[in-house]
Design an enzyme around this catalytic site. Structure first.
Site, mmCIF file in Angstrom:
data_model
loop_
_atom_site.group_PDB
_atom_site.id
_atom_site.type_symbol
_atom_site.label_atom_id
_atom_site.label_comp_id
_atom_site.label_asym_id
_atom_site.label_seq_id
_atom_site.Cartn_x
_atom_site.Cartn_y
_atom_site.Cartn_z
ATOM 1 N N VAL A 9 1.158 39.295 -8.273
ATOM 2 C CA VAL A 9 -0.030 39.834 -8.944
ATOM 3 C C VAL A 9 -0.407 41.175 -8.334
ATOM 4 O O VAL A 9 -0.670 42.153 -9.037
ATOM 5 C CB VAL A 9 -1.211 38.838 -8.832
ATOM 6 C CG1 VAL A 9 -2.512 39.474 -9.302
ATOM 7 C CG2 VAL A 9 -0.921 37.576 -9.641
ATOM 8 N N HIS A 11 -14.663 65.547 14.415
ATOM 9 C CA HIS A 11 -15.759 66.143 13.652
ATOM 10 C C HIS A 11 -15.189 67.214 12.732
ATOM 11 O O HIS A 11 -14.357 68.009 13.175
ATOM 12 C CB HIS A 11 -16.777 66.760 14.610
ATOM 13 C CG HIS A 11 -17.891 67.459 13.903
ATOM 14 N ND1 HIS A 11 -18.918 66.764 13.301
ATOM 15 C CD2 HIS A 11 -18.133 68.778 13.687
ATOM 16 C CE1 HIS A 11 -19.744 67.630 12.741
ATOM 17 N NE2 HIS A 11 -19.298 68.865 12.962
ATOM 18 N N ILE A 61 -15.599 41.352 -7.258
ATOM 19 C CA ILE A 61 -14.712 42.464 -6.929
ATOM 20 C C ILE A 61 -13.956 42.957 -8.167
ATOM 21 O O ILE A 61 -14.024 44.138 -8.524
ATOM 22 C CB ILE A 61 -13.736 42.041 -5.809
ATOM 23 C CG1 ILE A 61 -14.531 41.722 -4.537
ATOM 24 C CG2 ILE A 61 -12.722 43.132 -5.555
ATOM 25 C CD1 ILE A 61 -13.710 41.350 -3.342
ATOM 26 N N ILE A 62 -13.251 42.048 -8.855
ATOM 27 C CA ILE A 62 -12.452 42.482 -10.007
ATOM 28 C C ILE A 62 -13.358 43.007 -11.113
ATOM 29 O O ILE A 62 -13.095 44.060 -11.709
ATOM 30 C CB ILE A 62 -11.587 41.315 -10.548
ATOM 31 C CG1 ILE A 62 -10.540 40.919 -9.512
ATOM 32 C CG2 ILE A 62 -10.925 41.697 -11.879
ATOM 33 C CD1 ILE A 62 -9.638 39.765 -9.923
ATOM 34 N N GLY A 103 -13.400 34.785 -10.836
ATOM 35 C CA GLY A 103 -12.703 34.221 -9.688
ATOM 36 C C GLY A 103 -11.285 33.817 -10.037
ATOM 37 O O GLY A 103 -10.847 33.942 -11.179
ATOM 38 N N GLU A 128 -23.753 38.720 -14.447
ATOM 39 C CA GLU A 128 -23.417 38.053 -13.179
ATOM 40 C C GLU A 128 -24.354 36.849 -13.008
ATOM 41 O O GLU A 128 -25.555 36.950 -13.183
ATOM 42 C CB GLU A 128 -23.567 39.064 -12.022
ATOM 43 C CG GLU A 128 -23.655 38.483 -10.638
ATOM 44 C CD GLU A 128 -22.467 37.613 -10.211
ATOM 45 O OE1 GLU A 128 -21.323 37.968 -10.507
ATOM 46 O OE2 GLU A 128 -22.729 36.554 -9.597
HETATM 47 P P1 NAD Z 1 -15.034 37.075 -7.177
HETATM 48 O O1 NAD Z 1 -15.237 35.742 -6.579
HETATM 49 O O2 NAD Z 1 -14.990 38.274 -6.311
HETATM 50 O O3 NAD Z 1 -16.152 37.358 -8.282
HETATM 51 C C1 NAD Z 1 -16.421 36.491 -9.340
HETATM 52 C C2 NAD Z 1 -17.854 36.722 -9.750
HETATM 53 O O4 NAD Z 1 -18.099 36.026 -10.950
HETATM 54 C C3 NAD Z 1 -18.861 36.233 -8.733
HETATM 55 O O5 NAD Z 1 -19.797 37.243 -8.529
HETATM 56 C C4 NAD Z 1 -19.478 35.016 -9.411
HETATM 57 O O6 NAD Z 1 -20.808 34.801 -9.039
HETATM 58 C C5 NAD Z 1 -19.374 35.408 -10.873
HETATM 59 N N1 NAD Z 1 -19.351 34.310 -11.825
HETATM 60 C C6 NAD Z 1 -18.735 33.111 -11.695
HETATM 61 N N2 NAD Z 1 -18.904 32.377 -12.820
HETATM 62 C C7 NAD Z 1 -19.630 33.145 -13.674
HETATM 63 C C8 NAD Z 1 -20.117 32.966 -15.005
HETATM 64 N N3 NAD Z 1 -19.885 31.839 -15.676
HETATM 65 N N4 NAD Z 1 -20.835 33.962 -15.585
HETATM 66 C C9 NAD Z 1 -21.069 35.117 -14.898
HETATM 67 N N5 NAD Z 1 -20.637 35.341 -13.640
HETATM 68 C C10 NAD Z 1 -19.912 34.373 -13.034
HETATM 69 O O7 NAD Z 1 -13.715 36.924 -8.057
HETATM 70 P P2 NAD Z 1 -12.873 38.032 -8.778
HETATM 71 O O8 NAD Z 1 -13.612 39.311 -8.842
HETATM 72 O O9 NAD Z 1 -12.406 37.404 -10.043
HETATM 73 O O10 NAD Z 1 -11.664 38.184 -7.785
HETATM 74 C C11 NAD Z 1 -10.816 37.067 -7.558
HETATM 75 C C12 NAD Z 1 -10.154 37.134 -6.220
HETATM 76 O O11 NAD Z 1 -9.256 38.215 -6.152
HETATM 77 C C13 NAD Z 1 -11.150 37.264 -5.115
HETATM 78 O O12 NAD Z 1 -10.844 36.268 -4.172
HETATM 79 C C14 NAD Z 1 -10.903 38.619 -4.553
HETATM 80 O O13 NAD Z 1 -11.010 38.578 -3.148
HETATM 81 C C15 NAD Z 1 -9.489 38.953 -4.973
HETATM 82 N N6 NAD Z 1 -9.414 40.370 -5.277
HETATM 83 C C16 NAD Z 1 -9.569 41.264 -4.281
HETATM 84 C C17 NAD Z 1 -9.570 42.608 -4.559
HETATM 85 C C18 NAD Z 1 -9.760 43.580 -3.456
HETATM 86 O O14 NAD Z 1 -9.523 43.249 -2.310
HETATM 87 N N7 NAD Z 1 -10.216 44.782 -3.746
HETATM 88 C C19 NAD Z 1 -9.445 43.057 -5.839
HETATM 89 C C20 NAD Z 1 -9.292 42.139 -6.828
HETATM 90 C C21 NAD Z 1 -9.292 40.792 -6.540
#
Ligand code: NAD
Length: 579
Positions: free
Chosen positions: A151, A552, A292-293, A379, A312
């Site tokens: 991925v 600096h 994050i995504i 997630g 959210e």
């Molecule tokens: P996340 O857990 O970061 O965010 C999911 C968000 O969705 C949370 O804020 C949650 O409260 C919200 N949510 C859950 N159910 C919901 C609903 N029914 N309605 C509205 N909001 C809801 O998950 P993600 O952004 O999908 O990322 C998945 C994984 O991939 C994470 O573990 C992340 O660490 C990893 N990831 C990391 C990076 C990075 O390091 N930059 C980038 C992409 C993904």
């Protein structure tokens, strides 16, 4: 039938100490069940059972010194296995003894028995395979897709960063107007942009093929699932085949959570993979999930010209991150996006002719809205339930995670799990380190995955990043801490970049003075975590960091000055004495 179990060939050692005896007389053991643990000055090593059966005699105890060929135990194998003729034979891959579960008759069985089979070619999997090969182990890497990289490289971290960079440059160019330089509005050629993104992906994934070749790692394409404790069946383009292994590393990752009851057959409803395809620019887009995504993709689509809303569930964006670090991002996103609805739930998504009609609930919930595209980013869930793990006796929890110990070992001693499938956080840089640990343990090294901290970075504009304990966690856990912080509005480099917002903060244990956590928000904040992660790992205190000379003018000076603020030596701000 009674058979002898002897100490296998253990490398350049005449005699090594038994530090643990893991079985008792009367125990029923499977092939590869660890019997004893040996320790030399260089490594610890499990001695696995080469045969399945009931132990009738144990001839060694903790503290004994043993050499290759010494008798460890006698085992009653019933009628199922032949007696190995020598210690050498006992050390051969256990797959040469009768497997506990017979392989499926349909798939041809490969003659080769690999020392290590890695299931999954993402960052965790390919790193594990490459490390195993570098340690002299005969290794095969099985990947279901045509390209390696998983991925992260194909449909995650790398393509998203290529698009985020583009979005960032567009934003920066627009901001130049305040500096007296105007570029006009951007002309976006989506096909070319997609091509650039894919070229970055191709360069990296192509590089992996080369790296595998150079190391003589066999790469097999197809979907792997366990066919027994020492074999997997791979269903690939050329049909099914069985691969035999002495050790396996499960690195099968995770998949996007799909909210139930949504019209998933409608191509206007997408996950992160769909969002990264960048098929076209929707007029109106909803992002479900302000994590994050969700925020990274909302950032890209909004800057490229879509009207984007984010919904959210929790009361704030980026749950898990300290609110003071999220604040500058929320402020910027509020300007960039049309709406951000916090504490709001999506109750229904309906496919309609004019778009996807979305219904909401919650105090801030709007009326139902129509969108051209809805991205679900709520997630990811681990893929533990997709590989017939039970066939090898590997435990998988209800959510799909595979429990492991600090050596990345599952409940089956010769099978390891790493990366997203082995637990949170689901981050590529955690997976790569776990992969190295698993390979090293298999090679007999004394290795453990025991990091003091794992950095997190949200690659939005501004970036938000943290490492170690967050301030919220410190408060929740009642950990007494001192804090030093420095605002980027007082950093010359930041101001020169036209950036007023930003913060770097560092937490120190109130008793030991050691750095226990840190975070920052601002352009390239993620880069600052490198120094702060090292500070945590090395147990640095505020003086160690503050007395380290930071160049600096750089953004990294905010780290040095946050530490000086904690040490009471900061001169770049006026800080009234605490006492
Ligand atoms: P996340 O857990 O970061 O965010 C999911 C968000 O969705 C949370 O804020 C949650 O409260 C919200 N949510 C859950 N159910 C919901 C609903 N029914 N309605 C509205 N909001 C809801 O998950 P993600 O952004 O999908 O990322 C998945 C994984 O991939 C994470 O573990 C992340 O660490 C990893 N990831 C990391 C990076 C990075 O390091 N930059 C980038 C992409 C993904």
């Amino acid at each position: 039938m009674s058979s002898e179990i002897r100490v296998p060939d253990i490398g350049d050692f005449d005699s090594v100490e038994v530090i643990e005896v893991l079985v008792e007389v009367g125990d029923v053991v499977e092939v590869e069940t660890s019997l004893i643990v040996l320790e030399s000055d260089k490594a610890t090593m499990d001695v696995p059972a080469p045969l399945a059966g009931t132990l009738t005699e144990l001839l060694i105890s903790v503290g004994d010194k043993v050499a290759p060929g010494d008798l460890i135990a006698r085992i009653d194998t019933g009628t199922q296995a032949a007696e190995p003729a020598s210690a050498d034979e006992a050390a051969k891959p256990a797959v040469q003894a009768a497997p506990a579960v017979p392989p499926e008759a349909s798939a041809p069985v490969d003659e080769v028995a690999y020392d290590v089979l890695v299931m999954g070619g993402g960052p965790g999997g390919y790193t594990a395979a490459f490390r195993a090969a570098d340690l002299g182990l005969k290794t095969v890497l099985v990947e279901r897709y045509d390209t390696l990289g998983g991925v992260c490289l194909n449909v995650g971290c790398i393509p998203s960063k290529a698009l985020l960079h583009t979005a960032h440059v567009i934003d920066e160019a627009a901001a130049m107007e305040q500096h007296g330089v105007s570029f006009g509005s951007p002309q976006i050629n989506l096909e070319k942009l997609r091509g650039f993104k894919q070229s970055v992906v191709k360069q990296l994934t192509g590089g992996l093929v080369q790296l595998a070749k150079q190391r003589k790692v066999d790469v097999v394409h197809g979907t792997a699932r366990f066919a027994g404790p020492n074999s997997v069946q791979v269903d690939g383009p050329g049909g099914a085949r069985q691969l035999q292994f002495r050790h396996a590393i499960i690195a099968v990752g995770s998949q996007s959570v799909r909210l139930p009851g949504m019209p998933w057959d409608d191509e206007r409803l997408i996950d992160s993979t769909g969002a990264l395809e960048l098929k076209d620019m929707p007029g109106r887009m909803l992002v479900i999930g302000g994590g994050i995504i969700g925020l990274e993709m909302a950032n890209v689509y909004a800057v490229l010209g879509s009207s984007v809303d984010v919904v959210e569930l929790t009361p704030g964006l980026v749950p898990g991150c300290d609110p003071d670090l999220v604040k500058p991002l929320s402020k910027r996103m509020a300007k960039r996006l049309d709406n951000i609805w916090l504490g709001t739930k999506v109750t229904q998504v309906e496919a309609a002719g004019e778009g996807l009609r979305v219904h909401f609930s919650g105090d801030q919930a709007p009326e139902p809205q129509i969108y051209g595209r809805v991205l679900v980013a709520v997630g990811r869930k681990p893929n533990g339930h997709t590989i017939d793990a039970q066939t090898a006796g590997v435990q998988v929890d209800d959510r799909g995670f595979i429990p492991v110990d600090r050596q990345m070992r599952t409940n089956v001693p010769h099978i390891f799990a790493i990366g997203d499938v082995a637990g949170q956080p689901m981050l590529a840089h955690k997976a790569t380190h776990e992969g190295k640990t698993a390979a090293e343990v298999i090679a007999g090294h004394k290795a453990e995955f025991d990091p003091s901290c794992i950095p997190s970075v949200v690659y939005t504009d501004p970036e938000v990043a943290w490492v170690g304990l967050t301030e919220t966690q410190a408060k929740e856990q009642g950990i007494a801490y001192d804090k030093g912080q420095f605002p980027w509005a007082a950093n010359g480099r930041s101001l020169g970049m036209g950036n007023q917002d930003g913060l770097t903060k560092i937490l120190f244990d109130a008793q030991t003075g050691r750095c226990i956590g840190a975070g920052a928000v601002g352009p390239n904040a993620g880069e600052l975590m490198a120094e702060l992660g090292l500070a945590i790992e090395m147990g640095a205190d505020a003086e160690d960091i503050g007395l380290t000379i930071h160049a600096h003018p750089t953004l990294s000076e905010t780290v040095g000055m946050a530490a000086e603020a904690a040490a009471g030596t900061l001169t770049d701000l006026y800080m009234p004495k605490k006492r």
